[in-house]
Design a protein around this motif. Structure first.
Motif, PDB file in Angstrom:
ATOM      1  N   LEU A  61     -49.272 -41.570  -3.074  1.00 15.13           N
ATOM      2  CA  LEU A  61     -48.458 -40.869  -4.056  1.00 15.13           C
ATOM      3  C   LEU A  61     -48.985 -39.444  -4.193  1.00 15.13           C
ATOM      4  O   LEU A  61     -50.194 -39.230  -4.297  1.00 15.13           O
ATOM      5  N   LEU A  62     -48.091 -38.472  -4.187  1.00 12.52           N
ATOM      6  CA  LEU A  62     -48.487 -37.075  -4.335  1.00 12.52           C
ATOM      7  C   LEU A  62     -48.375 -36.651  -5.798  1.00 12.52           C
ATOM      8  O   LEU A  62     -47.357 -36.907  -6.456  1.00 12.52           O
ATOM      9  N   LYS A  63     -49.451 -36.017  -6.294  1.00 14.22           N
ATOM     10  CA  LYS A  63     -49.465 -35.477  -7.644  1.00 14.22           C
ATOM     11  C   LYS A  63     -50.018 -34.056  -7.591  1.00 14.22           C
ATOM     12  O   LYS A  63     -50.913 -33.766  -6.810  1.00 14.22           O
ATOM     13  N   GLU A  64     -49.465 -33.201  -8.446  1.00 16.70           N
ATOM     14  CA  GLU A  64     -49.865 -31.790  -8.436  1.00 16.70           C
ATOM     15  C   GLU A  64     -50.376 -31.373  -9.804  1.00 16.70           C
ATOM     16  O   GLU A  64     -49.848 -31.800 -10.835  1.00 16.70           O
ATOM     17  N   LYS A  65     -51.437 -30.587  -9.794  1.00 18.83           N
ATOM     18  CA  LYS A  65     -51.985 -30.044 -11.036  1.00 18.83           C
ATOM     19  C   LYS A  65     -52.064 -28.521 -10.918  1.00 18.83           C
ATOM     20  O   LYS A  65     -52.598 -28.004  -9.943  1.00 18.83           O
ATOM     21  N   SER A  66     -51.512 -27.827 -11.909  1.00 18.44           N
ATOM     22  CA  SER A  66     -51.632 -26.375 -11.942  1.00 18.44           C
ATOM     23  C   SER A  66     -51.740 -25.932 -13.384  1.00 18.44           C
ATOM     24  O   SER A  66     -51.377 -26.659 -14.301  1.00 18.44           O
ATOM     25  N   GLN A  67     -52.203 -24.711 -13.593  1.00 14.63           N
ATOM     26  CA  GLN A  67     -52.409 -24.202 -14.944  1.00 14.63           C
ATOM     27  C   GLN A  67     -51.155 -23.542 -15.507  1.00 14.63           C
ATOM     28  O   GLN A  67     -51.071 -23.301 -16.706  1.00 14.63           O
ATOM     29  N   TRP A 256     -49.197 -26.826   0.787  1.00 15.65           N
ATOM     30  CA  TRP A 256     -48.779 -26.721  -0.606  1.00 15.65           C
ATOM     31  C   TRP A 256     -49.022 -25.315  -1.153  1.00 15.65           C
ATOM     32  O   TRP A 256     -48.170 -24.754  -1.855  1.00 15.65           O
ATOM     33  N   HIS A 257     -50.145 -24.730  -0.836  1.00 16.84           N
ATOM     34  CA  HIS A 257     -50.430 -23.380  -1.315  1.00 16.84           C
ATOM     35  C   HIS A 257     -49.459 -22.360  -0.728  1.00 16.84           C
ATOM     36  O   HIS A 257     -49.076 -21.399  -1.416  1.00 16.84           O
ATOM     37  N   ASN A 258     -49.044 -22.553   0.512  1.00 20.67           N
ATOM     38  CA  ASN A 258     -48.031 -21.661   1.095  1.00 20.67           C
ATOM     39  C   ASN A 258     -46.701 -21.799   0.355  1.00 20.67           C
ATOM     40  O   ASN A 258     -45.990 -20.809   0.141  1.00 20.67           O
ATOM     41  N   ASP A 269     -40.898 -10.772 -13.808  1.00 21.28           N
ATOM     42  CA  ASP A 269     -41.475 -10.759 -15.156  1.00 21.28           C
ATOM     43  C   ASP A 269     -42.739 -11.604 -15.238  1.00 21.28           C
ATOM     44  O   ASP A 269     -42.898 -12.426 -16.128  1.00 21.28           O
ATOM     45  N   ARG A 270     -43.608 -11.395 -14.281  1.00 18.98           N
ATOM     46  CA  ARG A 270     -44.860 -12.153 -14.297  1.00 18.98           C
ATOM     47  C   ARG A 270     -46.029 -11.171 -14.311  1.00 18.98           C
ATOM     48  O   ARG A 270     -45.880  -9.996 -13.969  1.00 18.98           O
ATOM     49  N   GLY A 271     -47.192 -11.678 -14.721  1.00 18.63           N
ATOM     50  CA  GLY A 271     -48.379 -10.840 -14.766  1.00 18.63           C
ATOM     51  C   GLY A 271     -49.512 -11.470 -13.986  1.00 18.63           C
ATOM     52  O   GLY A 271     -49.392 -12.563 -13.423  1.00 18.63           O
ATOM     53  N   ALA A 272     -50.650 -10.757 -13.973  1.00 18.83           N
ATOM     54  CA  ALA A 272     -51.800 -11.228 -13.191  1.00 18.83           C
ATOM     55  C   ALA A 272     -52.299 -12.578 -13.701  1.00 18.83           C
ATOM     56  O   ALA A 272     -52.703 -13.438 -12.918  1.00 18.83           O
ATOM     57  N   LYS A 273     -52.286 -12.760 -15.033  1.00 22.26           N
ATOM     58  CA  LYS A 273     -52.765 -14.021 -15.609  1.00 22.26           C
ATOM     59  C   LYS A 273     -51.888 -15.188 -15.168  1.00 22.26           C
ATOM     60  O   LYS A 273     -52.376 -16.258 -14.794  1.00 22.26           O
ATOM     61  N   PHE A 274     -50.565 -14.959 -15.190  1.00 20.94           N
ATOM     62  CA  PHE A 274     -49.664 -16.029 -14.763  1.00 20.94           C
ATOM     63  C   PHE A 274     -49.832 -16.322 -13.277  1.00 20.94           C
ATOM     64  O   PHE A 274     -49.847 -17.477 -12.859  1.00 20.94           O
ATOM     65  N   ASP A 275     -49.943 -15.265 -12.473  1.00 18.67           N
ATOM     66  CA  ASP A 275     -50.106 -15.450 -11.029  1.00 18.67           C
ATOM     67  C   ASP A 275     -51.329 -16.308 -10.724  1.00 18.67           C
ATOM     68  O   ASP A 275     -51.286 -17.206  -9.880  1.00 18.67           O
ATOM     69  N   LYS A 276     -52.418 -16.018 -11.424  1.00 21.56           N
ATOM     70  CA  LYS A 276     -53.650 -16.766 -11.194  1.00 21.56           C
ATOM     71  C   LYS A 276     -53.467 -18.232 -11.585  1.00 21.56           C
ATOM     72  O   LYS A 276     -53.872 -19.145 -10.862  1.00 21.56           O
ATOM     73  N   GLY A 277     -52.841 -18.452 -12.742  1.00 21.62           N
ATOM     74  CA  GLY A 277     -52.618 -19.828 -13.177  1.00 21.62           C
ATOM     75  C   GLY A 277     -51.663 -20.578 -12.265  1.00 21.62           C
ATOM     76  O   GLY A 277     -51.864 -21.761 -11.978  1.00 21.62           O
ATOM     77  N   PHE A 278     -50.627 -19.880 -11.788  1.00 19.34           N
ATOM     78  CA  PHE A 278     -49.638 -20.528 -10.927  1.00 19.34           C
ATOM     79  C   PHE A 278     -50.244 -20.944  -9.593  1.00 19.34           C
ATOM     80  O   PHE A 278     -49.906 -21.991  -9.041  1.00 19.34           O
ATOM     81  N   MET A 279     -51.147 -20.140  -9.084  1.00 17.81           N
ATOM     82  CA  MET A 279     -51.771 -20.452  -7.802  1.00 17.81           C
ATOM     83  C   MET A 279     -53.032 -21.306  -7.940  1.00 17.81           C
ATOM     84  O   MET A 279     -53.593 -21.743  -6.931  1.00 17.81           O
ATOM     85  N   SER A 280     -53.476 -21.532  -9.181  1.00 15.83           N
ATOM     86  CA  SER A 280     -54.610 -22.450  -9.396  1.00 15.83           C
ATOM     87  C   SER A 280     -54.068 -23.871  -9.372  1.00 15.83           C
ATOM     88  O   SER A 280     -53.967 -24.552 -10.395  1.00 15.83           O
TER      89      SER A 280
END
Length: 838
Positions: A61-67, A256-258, A269-280
């Motif tokens: 089963l695939l599960k994903e976790k991101s901030q 998945w990261h790609n 309408d995104r910022g550096a904080k969101f980008d970091k969380g989205f890719m974490s």
């Protein structure tokens, strides 16, 4: 072998001579075994059993976790599971570690055959679904990749085996028949294998439909197959031979990261904080042999708690029978001594007593299996049909359950038989023939006391759990829903499933509402998009005019679309302003109503919130607050009775550009159940193909919604009461035997001037000592174990002092009652008769 048969025949004769002992022991043990059998059957089906597919151990089963995430999720269950369809395609096509990846999503559809329409459950599945699972059809064929190609171009359907039997009587001529799903023609091509109930035991599908037909199956989300931000799919895969889960996880995460990087580049309408969380983000590969974990998440902890409770009951039963057999062995000391004097070896005597235990255990096991079968039927029957679990649980005891029962019986038999058998071999011939009280080793008395203290300890643990669950049920029932529940009837329809557009759907709901308002016995009626207290939820981001969010503050609230007179129908009090009216139409001034929690959080009071503007569903900086707050209502429990009083927003159904289902509410002047026929006639007069679901009174709906609390509370109280009763019986047995053995001592005490009250205190002191030891041992254990139950409790702490003190007091009272009869018997000893016994 001949000697062993002789031992069993001798054991049977001895038990026949003591029917009271035999019946008590068998019933006590059978209750423990039966309870364990019934609860373990549920536990096995929810927590342990794999899906009936080929080599389930290779499924993952695939599960994903991101901030952070800006996708919209519309899938029930674990929020870490849903994926978008474009993400699924990339993972499926680019990986080199899977034999195949399948995707699925549960939905509801309107199913029409032979001019009969009903709303039923369906599972949207990828074309390789059955191939990856490795299942074979019961009839016809299953989907292939060719059935899942062109969008809306593969109108075929597979029926579940259970639905084929219940709806079509297992008619083999069903193949190639055309039926309608949401008003669209589909051809039945096959029947799923018997016993297969989908990927989630909580969402058992009656139909399987190709993923390419999703726009027709769920008109709410017409672009799901193309939208990378729409997360609605669950993904399972089958590992290639020689590939471990860890290796697959390592191989899949670069892909998945790609995928995430590509999605991020399409966002604005995104910022550096969101980008970091989205890719974490990280993709986890977990065991998938049991399917999706939704049911395990909902029922796992309660079932573990119940399993622990019935095991404790069985241990108490074992301790009781061990005590009974120790007393019985003490009463047969002359017999055992004579047998030893005549040449019987200690091993032979040990084996004979053990054979009695095995015989008791065998008879108790057979009775326990019957009680377990009866118990599982009661438990499954107690689950409301509205929960959709009727196909999930089996009431039959299969080989796995019987093996568990046999092992449990064997272990318990050894537990309660070993000590008495060992004690029977430790005899003094001279003392036994003179009927001395020490004919049995002194360790026998100590062992009986230890067993009774252990029973008290386990009983206290069970009673504490029972008290916590009972208080939880009481608290949930006492919750203020924010509206009046009596004389309120509710039901749901979904005209969008029949292919109607938004305008026609809105008009159809209004026609139904007009007919219902004129029905006999109906005082008022209205509807909302989401039903109440059904664990349905809808939310989005919000901007509040003039309000600057604090750093890290979440302005993302829940909402519902409601029609005119909604609050007056529910009799939910308006604290300020007005409710929605027929004048709040599409294209008019946009208005909204907030709850008390919203008004107090942002404006300090309900009255201060009126006139302020907000924007619901805002995602851009440029979005303007364009909706006026015209009313404030009390805090209504929306999703469940356990909802916290968080901010909530109500918007007019008529002003929403996107509508789907409608849940109607009728305030009646008569018992609401009597209006059910009028409801069915009203809906049929408007649209005879529109299926009705969940037609019931609100009181019945609430009762069904808390069935888990009712079931857990009822079972825990029953197990706690049984444990306390067994502990009291065990305590009585030890005291009664102790008094009988100390008759001479008591006689001497009384001859030397001891009063009857003093003798009673002597016996009751022993009660307090044995009970006190058990209670002292149980308190720290209960405080540690209660933390496990905290997530299942409501309105009460796991360390609630009232429950702890109340249970201790109850157990002390039971202990005192158990000691009264032996104490009175001791106080009635005649000193002269006691002295003559020497």
């Amino acid at each position: 072998m001949t000697t062993l048969l002789q031992d069993f025949r001798y054991a049977f004769r001895q038990l026949r001579k003591s029917p009271g002992f035999a019946i008590t022991a068998i019933l006590t043990l059978a209750l423990g075994i039966g309870a364990n059998t019934a609860i373990f059957s549920l536990f096995d089906q929810v927590m342990l059993r794999n899906m009936p597919v080929r080599d389930p151990g290779r499924l993952v089963l695939l599960k994903e976790k991101s901030q952070a995430d800006r996708g919209h999720t519309h899938s029930e269950g674990d929020e870490d599971l849903p994926f978008s369809y474009p993400a699924y395609r990339h993972l499926r096509d680019e990986n080199r570690v899977m034999q195949g990846l399948l995707a699925s999503s549960s939905t509801g559809v309107a199913f029409t055959s032979d001019e009969k329409t009903e709303q039923t459950s369906a599972e949207l599945v990828s074309g390789n679904y059955f191939e990856v699972l490795g299942t074979r059809p019961a009839l016809g064929r299953l989907f292939t990749q060719a059935d899942d190609t062109q969008k809306n171009g593969n109108p075929v359907v597979v029926l579940s085996y259970a639905y084929w039997k219940s709806r079509f009587g297992a008619d083999p001529g069903i193949l190639n028949r055309t039926v309608r799903l949401n008003g669209n023609p589909f051809v039945i091509i096959g029947i799923a294998p018997e016993g297969y109930t989908g990927l989630s035991a909580e969402q058992v599908p009656n139909l399987f439909v190709p993923m390419s037909m999703e726009p027709q199956m769920d008109p709410r989300w017409p672009n799901n197959l193309e939208d990378a931000r729409s997360r609605w799919l669950n993904i399972l895969g089958r590992l290639k031979p020689g590939v471990s889960r860890k290796q697959a996880e390592v191989a899949l995460n670069p892909i998945w990261h790609n995928i995430r990087q590509s999605e991020l580049e399409q966002m604005t309408d995104r910022g550096a904080k969101f980008d970091k969380g989205f890719m974490s983000t990280h993709l986890f590969v977990e065991s998938g042999g049991q399917g999706l974990p939704f049911l395990r998440s909902d029922f796992g902890k309660p079932l573990i708690a119940l399993m622990a409770m019935v095991i404790a009951v069985l241990l108490i039963a074992c301790a009781n029978i061990a005590n009974l057999m120790l007393v019985r062995a003490a009463g047969r000391r002359r017999e055992m001594a004579v047998r030893g004097a005549l040449g019987a070896s200690r091993a032979r005597i040990f084996r004979q007593v053990l054979c009695e235990g095995l015989l008791l255990g065998t008879m108790a096991t057979l009775l326990g299996i019957m009680l377990g079968q009866f118990g599982i039927r009661i438990l499954v029957g107690a689950i409301p049909a509205e929960q959709g679990l009727t196909q999930t649980f089996s009431t039959h005891l299969d080989a796995r359950i019987l093996v568990f029962t046999a092992l449990a019986a064997m272990l318990t038999t050894l537990l309660f038989s070993f000590a008495p058998a060992l004690a029977a071999t430790r005899l003094s011939l001279a003392n036994a023939l003179h009927d001395r009280s020490n004919a049995m080793s002194g360790g026998g008395s100590r062992l009986r006391s230890i067993l009774v203290s252990g029973e008290v300890m386990l009983s206290l643990l069970l009673l504490i759990a029972a008290g916590l669950f009972a208080r939880t049920l009481f608290n949930v029932k006492a919750v203020n829903t924010g509206f009046t529940t009596d004389h309120l009837l509710t039901f749901s329809v979904n005209a969008k499933l029949l292919g109607h557009n938004t305008i026609d759907t809105r008009a159809e709901y209004e026609r139904i509402l007009d007919v219902l308002r004129g029905a006999p016995g109906v005082r008022n009626a209205s509807y909302s998009m989401l039903p109440l207290l059904s664990n349905d939820d809808m939310g989005g981001s919000m901007k509040i005019g003039g309000y600057v969010p604090k750093p890290g503050e979440d302005i993302d609230f829940h909402m519902n679309l409601v029609a005119a007179d909604f609050f007056s129908t529910l009799q939910a009090p308006l604290l300020a302003g007005r409710g929605f009216t027929d004048g709040d139409k599409a294209g008019g001034h946009k208005v909204g109503i907030v709850n008390s929690a919203f008004a107090i959080r942002f404006f300090g009071s309900p009255g201060a919130a009126l006139g302020h503007m907000f924007c619901y569903g805002c995602g851009k900086v440029s979005d303007v607050a364009d909706t006026e707050i015209v009313g404030v209502v009390g805090n209504i429990k929306s999703s469940s009775l356990r909802d916290k009083p968080d901010p909530f927003v109500f918007l007019p159904y008529a002003q929403s550009p996107d509508i789907t289902s409608a849940s109607f509410f009728l305030r009646t002047t008569q018992p609401p159940e009597l209006a059910a026929a009028a409801v069915r006639n009203a809906v049929a007069n408007v649209d005879r193909d529109l299926p009705i679901r969940d037609l019931e009174s609100m009181d019945a709906h609430i009762s069904n919604s808390i069935f888990q609390e009712r079931l857990i509370s009822g079972l825990s109280v029953a197990f706690g009461a049984l444990a306390a009763l067994l502990a009291a019986v065990g305590l009585y047995g030890v005291l009664a035997y102790s008094v009988a053995q100390r008759t001479q001592e008591i006689g001497v005490r009384m001859a030397l001037g001891a009063s009857r009250l003093g003798v009673v205190k002597l016996v009751l002191r022993q009660v307090l000592v044995l009970s006190g030891i058990g209670i002292l041992l149980a308190i720290p254990i209960s405080l540690a174990l209660a933390k496990f139950l905290q997530s299942q409790l409501y309105g009460i702490s796991s360390h609630d002092p009232a429950v702890l003190l109340g249970v201790i007091a109850l157990l002390l009272v039971l202990s005192a009652v158990a000691g009264i009869i032996p104490a009175r018997r001791a106080a009635g000893v005649d000193p002269m008769k006691a002295l003559r016994m020497e």
